[in-house]
Write a protein that holds these residues in place. Structure first.
Motif, short mmCIF file in Angstrom:
data_model
loop_
_atom_site.label_atom_id
_atom_site.label_comp_id
_atom_site.label_asym_id
_atom_site.label_seq_id
_atom_site.Cartn_x
_atom_site.Cartn_y
_atom_site.Cartn_z
N VAL A 576 0.88 -1.17 0.00
CA VAL A 576 0.00 0.00 0.00
C VAL A 576 0.92 1.22 0.00
O VAL A 576 1.39 1.65 1.06
CB VAL A 576 -0.93 0.00 1.23
CG1 VAL A 576 -1.88 1.19 1.16
CG2 VAL A 576 -1.69 -1.30 1.32
N GLY A 577 1.21 1.73 -1.18
CA GLY A 577 2.19 2.80 -1.27
C GLY A 577 3.54 2.30 -0.81
O GLY A 577 4.09 1.33 -1.34
N ARG A 578 4.08 2.94 0.22
CA ARG A 578 5.38 2.54 0.77
C ARG A 578 5.24 1.64 2.00
O ARG A 578 6.22 1.41 2.70
CB ARG A 578 6.19 3.79 1.12
CG ARG A 578 6.65 4.58 -0.10
CD ARG A 578 7.43 5.80 0.32
NE ARG A 578 7.95 6.51 -0.85
CZ ARG A 578 9.23 6.88 -1.00
NH1 ARG A 578 10.11 6.59 -0.06
NH2 ARG A 578 9.62 7.53 -2.07
N ILE A 579 4.05 1.17 2.25
CA ILE A 579 3.80 0.22 3.33
C ILE A 579 3.78 -1.19 2.72
O ILE A 579 2.94 -1.50 1.87
CB ILE A 579 2.48 0.50 4.05
CG1 ILE A 579 2.51 1.91 4.66
CG2 ILE A 579 2.21 -0.54 5.13
CD1 ILE A 579 1.16 2.37 5.19
N HIS A 580 4.70 -2.03 3.15
CA HIS A 580 4.83 -3.38 2.61
C HIS A 580 4.47 -4.39 3.69
O HIS A 580 4.59 -4.13 4.88
CB HIS A 580 6.25 -3.59 2.08
CG HIS A 580 6.61 -2.64 0.98
ND1 HIS A 580 6.59 -2.99 -0.35
CD2 HIS A 580 6.95 -1.32 1.01
CE1 HIS A 580 6.93 -1.94 -1.10
NE2 HIS A 580 7.15 -0.92 -0.29
N VAL A 581 4.04 -5.57 3.27
CA VAL A 581 3.44 -6.54 4.18
C VAL A 581 4.26 -7.83 4.22
O VAL A 581 4.50 -8.45 3.17
CB VAL A 581 1.99 -6.86 3.77
CG1 VAL A 581 1.34 -7.81 4.77
CG2 VAL A 581 1.17 -5.57 3.65
N ALA A 582 4.68 -8.22 5.41
CA ALA A 582 5.41 -9.47 5.60
C ALA A 582 4.62 -10.35 6.56
O ALA A 582 3.40 -10.31 6.58
CB ALA A 582 6.82 -9.18 6.13
N ASN A 583 5.28 -11.18 7.35
CA ASN A 583 4.70 -12.08 8.34
C ASN A 583 4.30 -13.40 7.70
O ASN A 583 4.00 -13.46 6.51
CB ASN A 583 3.49 -11.44 9.04
CG ASN A 583 3.11 -12.15 10.33
OD1 ASN A 583 2.53 -13.22 10.30
ND2 ASN A 583 3.46 -11.57 11.46
N SER A 584 4.28 -14.46 8.51
CA SER A 584 3.82 -15.76 8.02
C SER A 584 2.37 -15.70 7.56
O SER A 584 1.94 -16.52 6.74
CB SER A 584 3.98 -16.83 9.11
OG SER A 584 3.26 -16.49 10.27
N ASP A 585 1.59 -14.73 8.08
CA ASP A 585 0.21 -14.54 7.60
C ASP A 585 0.18 -14.34 6.09
O ASP A 585 -0.76 -14.79 5.42
CB ASP A 585 -0.42 -13.30 8.25
CG ASP A 585 -0.62 -13.44 9.74
OD1 ASP A 585 -0.48 -14.56 10.26
OD2 ASP A 585 -0.93 -12.43 10.40
N ALA A 586 1.19 -13.66 5.57
CA ALA A 586 1.21 -13.35 4.14
C ALA A 586 1.45 -14.59 3.29
O ALA A 586 1.27 -14.56 2.06
CB ALA A 586 2.28 -12.30 3.85
N GLY A 587 1.86 -15.69 3.93
CA GLY A 587 2.03 -16.96 3.23
C GLY A 587 1.07 -18.01 3.68
O GLY A 587 1.12 -19.16 3.23
N ALA A 588 0.16 -17.64 4.62
CA ALA A 588 -0.86 -18.55 5.15
C ALA A 588 -0.25 -19.85 5.64
O ALA A 588 -0.76 -20.94 5.37
CB ALA A 588 -1.95 -18.83 4.10
#
Length: 610
Positions: A576-588
């Motif tokens: 989202v713009g310059r906000i990037h998303v990591a975490n194991s959640d992002a790989g389910a």
């Protein structure tokens, strides 16, 4: 105003109600950078009682979701990268970014009083003997399947996984004569009875001791010993297509012809792994699960996609040692030592985590409550000790609970917001029980007790690891840390809704209730061996995780997606713009390799966009 109960049930909420008094306290003076130092003697690993998502770690975010309006203040400091979440993925994101840009200024925030996220370290003093436990993420599971970037990270911070073949005592169970036991419950089976030797005694001998009918005993033996293919006329691919939408319970009943008495034994068998009953676990998952769940092997042989490696890649504090090694790599003063071995007994210096003069800073007890894009960066506001603080950065990585993102950032497209809200985390509790010895278990010949209908699904020994001068399991006369796992079972609720209900239950359960179940269930298992819970329990640490494992996409209800981009966790991890998303959640997938891989993806997005 929306109640906290609605948040626990996952209700979508618009942030816009009036601010409650006291939440937005005046910002700290601009330019003040030394107000975040932790006091001398600060050392959370030794805390017992209610840990995990401890009180103080969750309330600010729940206030936000309840409808409190947040306004950014004037930024107090400026960074190249802000990372929200100091767990496996957040620390890995900071590590990858620093690896690419060694001079970068990085701020890592976490709402808990310790770093590591679910990789939580529990320390105990049992009669002067030091003991360790893992409060969450427990192992480097199947490292041969880790993505290359995660393998490189492990190597760079000093982990050589092959050393565990020496450190992990794979002969321990045979040498000590220990195996699994089942504690049958009175409500289901008519009597409370512990039957040891599951998988080690002849099945006929084990069945003879079970409190079930003679017919059920014979069917149990058949199920355990049969080499029958229960779907003989179909190809492997055809059988797989059927069984991936057939629950293990239905497979036992409708294909393996198991009677209800036998099925009742296994209802909760996979709860600590999949966090649902066998009525929602596809039979195809049992195919590659080395956990004592019978019946599938000769119908659908193993494919080797899981558990190729032995389950031995384990530090005594679980993956907390990995977190500590990442911290050492970025902030050497915070973690004395230089090897994967000496980190086990190293005492972290928490006062070194957040010093003004260092490039990487880890700020604990700090909950993100709002984030937005600027024209040339991002701004983020967080709460710490009841005060609001605002910081700015060129980029941000959201490495905490992904489902919180819609409440933190009002810039998400509606499709992304809906996708994130549809994949809740899974609630569970890892309780550690320090005992002065394990002689009673030795007499029984067991290191693992499965309860057919207990609050805690199991009690089991710490893994037999000797590393860096630490021996996790000594002689039967020495102290031991027991592991007990609780997953709220809501059998009348199906799909992700049961996890939303379960997290509400966990968050509302006081320590005394967990403690009572620990004492009761250990007393059940050791009833004939002079066990006194008041005398024979030295300490209890309850690691409560209302938002625990990442959403599991493997279970019976998951739809077939047209392609990868249609999966909600893939939609949810878009920048989202310059906000990037990591975490194991992002790989389910609740897996350290996945968490690291998602961190690398998020940092790659930043580096390639600059």
């Amino acid at each position: 105003m929306i109640s906290r109960r609605d948040f626990l049930n996952g209700a979508p909420i618009a942030i816009g109600a009036a601010m409650t008094p006291g939440l937005l306290t005046a910002c700290a003076e601009t330019g003040v950078t030394d107000t975040f130092a932790l006091p001398s003697g600060y050392y959370p690993p030794t805390k017992t009682g209610l840990r995990g998502s401890h009180d103080g770690s969750w309330e600010p975010m729940h206030d936000v979701v309840s409808g409190i309006t947040i306004e950014h203040g004037a930024p107090e400091d400026d960074y190249d990268l802000i990372v929200v979440g100091a767990g496996m993925s957040g620390l890995a994101a900071a590590w990858f970014y620093r690896d690419a840009r060694p001079d970068a200024r990085i701020l890592i925030l976490d709402n808990h009083d310790d770093f590591g996220g679910h990789a939580k370290r529990n320390e105990f003093d049992v009669g002067g003997k030091f003991r360790l436990g893992y409060g969450g993420t427990e192992a480097i599971d199947t490292p041969s399947h880790y993505p290359d970037e995660a393998k490189r990270l492990l190597q760079e911070i000093g982990i050589e996984v092959d050393r565990f073949y020496t450190y992990f005592d794979q002969e321990f169970w045979d040498r000590e004569g220990l195996s699994k036991s089942i504690l049958f419950d009175a409500e289901t089976f008519g009597t409370t009875k512990l039957v040891p030797g599951y998988g080690s005694r002849p099945w006929a001998d084990f069945a003879a001791d079970m409190p079930v009918s003679d017919q059920a005993k014979q069917e149990f033996i058949r199920l355990q010993t049969s080499t029958e293919d229960y779907i003989p006329d179909l190809s492997t691919d055809e059988k797989y297509e059927i069984l991936r939408k057939t629950s293990y319970e239905d497979f036992l009943r409708n294909y393996a012809r198991a009677p209800e008495e036998v099925i009742n034994i296994y209802k909760r068998w996979g709860m600590s792994f999949w966090c649902v009953g066998i009525d929602e676990i596809p039979a195809t998952l049992i195919q590659n699960y080395d956990g004592g769940m019978p019946g599938v092997t000769h119908t659908l042989p193993r494919t080797g996609t899981r558990n190729d490696d032995p389950y031995i890649f384990h530090f005594p504090d679980g993956n907390a040692s990995i977190a500590r090694l990442m911290v050492r790599s970025m902030i050497p003063d915070a973690m004395p030592g230089s090897t994967m071995e000496d980190v086990v007994l190293a005492k972290a210096d928490y006062t070194a985590l957040d010093r003004p003069d260092q490039a990487v800073r880890i700020r604990l007890n700090s909950t993100a409550v709002k984030m937005n894009n600027l024209r040339d960066g991002v701004v983020m506001t967080y709460m710490r000790d009841g005060k609001q603080h605002t910081v700015r950065a060129a980029h941000m990585v959201m490495a905490g609970y992904n489902m919180a993102l819609p409440y933190l950032c009002d810039e998400l497209p509606e499709t992304q917001r809906e996708a994130l809200l549809s994949v809740p985390k899974i609630p569970l509790v890892y309780t550690k029980v320090a005992v002065p010895d394990w002689r009673r278990f030795k007499e029984i010949g067991t290191d693992f007790v499965y309860y057919t209908d207990g609050f805690f699904k199991q009690v089991e020994f710490a893994y037999p690891v000797s590393i860096g001068g630490y021996d996790a399991v000594g002689s039967p006369d020495e102290p031991l840390v027991l592991h007990m796992c609780h997953v709220p079972w809501v059998p009348d609720t199906k799909g992700p809704a049961q996890w939303r209900e379960g997290r509400m239950r966990i968050l509302g359960t006081p320590f005394e209730t967990f403690e009572g179940h620990v004492k009761h269930q250990l007393s059940q298992a050791l009833a004939d061996y002079d066990f006194d819970p008041e005398r024979d329990i030295s300490a209890i640490t309850v690691n409560r995780w209302p938002h625990g494992y990442a959403y599991s996409s493997e279970l019976i209800w998951e739809p077939d997606y047209a392609d990868e981009e249609d999966k909600p966790w893939v939609i949810g991890r878009k920048p989202v713009g310059r906000i990037h998303v990591a975490n194991s959640d992002a790989g389910a997938k609740a897996d350290t390799g996945v968490a690291m891989g998602q961190a690398h993806r998020a940092i790659t997005e930043i580096l390639t966009s600059a």
